[in-house]
Design an enzyme around this catalytic site. Structure first.
Site, short mmCIF file in Angstrom:
data_model
loop_
_atom_site.label_atom_id
_atom_site.label_comp_id
_atom_site.label_asym_id
_atom_site.label_seq_id
_atom_site.Cartn_x
_atom_site.Cartn_y
_atom_site.Cartn_z
N ASN A 88 0.87 -1.18 0.00
CA ASN A 88 0.00 0.00 0.00
C ASN A 88 0.91 1.23 0.00
OD1 ASN A 88 -1.77 2.06 0.57
ND2 ASN A 88 -2.30 1.33 2.63
N LYS B 128 0.07 4.25 -0.19
CA LYS B 128 -0.57 5.40 0.45
C LYS B 128 -0.39 6.66 -0.42
CE LYS B 128 -0.14 3.15 4.88
NZ LYS B 128 0.08 3.23 6.31
N HIS C 164 -9.33 0.92 5.30
CA HIS C 164 -8.02 1.08 5.96
C HIS C 164 -8.19 1.98 7.19
CE1 HIS C 164 -3.92 2.35 6.73
NE2 HIS C 164 -3.55 1.24 6.10
N GLU D 60 -6.58 4.38 8.24
CA GLU D 60 -6.44 5.81 7.96
C GLU D 60 -7.72 6.38 7.37
OE1 GLU D 60 -2.78 5.37 5.77
OE2 GLU D 60 -1.78 4.85 7.65
N GLU E 105 -4.95 -5.35 11.02
CA GLU E 105 -3.94 -4.31 11.18
C GLU E 105 -4.16 -3.60 12.52
OE1 GLU E 105 -2.16 -2.99 7.24
OE2 GLU E 105 -4.01 -1.85 7.47
N GLY F 12 2.84 2.02 10.89
CA GLY F 12 3.76 3.14 10.71
C GLY F 12 4.52 3.52 11.97
N SER G 280 3.85 -2.35 10.30
CA SER G 280 5.30 -2.39 10.42
C SER G 280 5.91 -3.73 9.98
CB SER G 280 5.74 -2.04 11.85
OG SER G 280 5.32 -0.72 12.18
P1 PGA Z 1 3.08 0.12 7.69
O1 PGA Z 1 1.59 0.33 7.17
O2 PGA Z 1 3.60 -1.12 7.05
O3 PGA Z 1 3.81 1.37 7.24
O4 PGA Z 1 3.00 0.00 9.18
C1 PGA Z 1 0.72 -0.75 7.04
C2 PGA Z 1 -0.61 -0.31 6.52
O5 PGA Z 1 -1.04 0.82 6.84
O6 PGA Z 1 -1.27 -1.03 5.77
#
Ligand code: PGA
Length: 252
Positions: free
Chosen positions: A9, A11, A95, A97, A167, A173, A213
């Site tokens: 992803n 983003k 997601h 976010e 997640e 992140g 992560s």
């Molecule tokens: P990340 O994000 O690997 O940067 O922690 C995962 C995600 O948001 O799908």
């Protein structure tokens, strides 16, 4: 046997040219690749150009979101038809976010899932708890609520096509990954929810990714867990070499 699925992803990262360069880099490494489904999810502006690059390779294209209407006066939104037209076979739905920054609800997730399924796309449905919910012992309750509302009125033959991404929000992140045991416990719970809602066949078929992560160094331990079938990778998918290493280490 469930086929592993590793998704990147991107983003809100990469211009069109940067996306094309990354797609070319990945295509060199995974022109043919039989061991797993590899999906990349660039920003909307890059989708069709990336599609041109990866079309004839084993890498598949996904979008990061969609809207549930086919067309109309919905300024700023993207329809399932538009995504398919741009070459998308996968689409991320719900997601954290989207949920936390843009206020998406479980009902929105449900509508988006259904429209993606109706258009033959594979939705990657994201669920996960906040840190304070984990700390107060509410993780499984939160997952159950997100699953029940998100999957409402989704029939079994469609449900088994969905990829669920567990997640934990506190791991996204932050550099702080769930331990393989924490992830496995959540994944098992999700699989058992699917069995309760559908049947044993759905339990065995549904693919559940871990996200938060994920890096080349921790993917193998996560994939070694019985109920972890892949990963949804954010930050570490932006670099071609690190994403490629994740894919390779996932199927070792
Ligand atoms: P990340 O994000 O690997 O940067 O922690 C995962 C995600 O948001 O799908």
């Amino acid at each position: 046997m469930r086929r592993p699925v590793i998704a990147g992803n991107w983003k809100m990262h990469k211009t069109v040219q940067e996306s094309i360069n990354a797609a070319i880099g990945l295509k060199r490494k995974f022109y043919t690749f039989a061991e797993a489904d590899i999906v990349i999810c660039p920003p909307f502006t890059s989708l069709s150009k990336v599609s041109d690059q990866i079309m004839d390779s084993s890498i598949m294209l996904g979008a990061q979101d969609l809207y549930w209407e086919e067309e109309g006066a919905f300024t700023g939104e993207i329809s399932p038809n538009m995504l398919k037209d741009a070459g998308c076979r996968y689409v991320i739905v719900g997601h954290s976010e989207r949920r936390n920054i843009f206020g998406e609800t479980d009902d929105d997730v449900n509508k988006k899932l259904k429209v993606a399924l109706r258009h033959g796309m594979v939705p990657i449905m994201c669920i996960g708890e906040r840190l304070e919910e984990r700390d107060s012992g509410m993780t499984l309750e939160i997952l159950e609520k997100q699953l029940a509302r998100g999957l409402r009125d989704v029939a079994k033959d469609e449900a088994v096509r969905i990829v669920i991404a567990y997640e934990p929000i506190w791991a996204i992140g932050t550099g702080r990954t769930a331990t393989p045991q924490q992830a496995q416990e959540a994944h098992r719970f999700i699989r058992e929810f699917i069995e309760r809602s559908y049947d044993r066949e759905a339990f065995s078929k549904i693919r559940i990714q871990y996200g938060g992560s994920v890096k080349p160094e921790n993917i193998a331990q996560l994939m070694a867990q019985e109920d972890i079938d892949g990963a949804l990778v954010g930050g570490a998918s932006l670099d071609v070499n690190s994403f490629a290493e994740i894919v390779k280490n996932a199927v070792l």
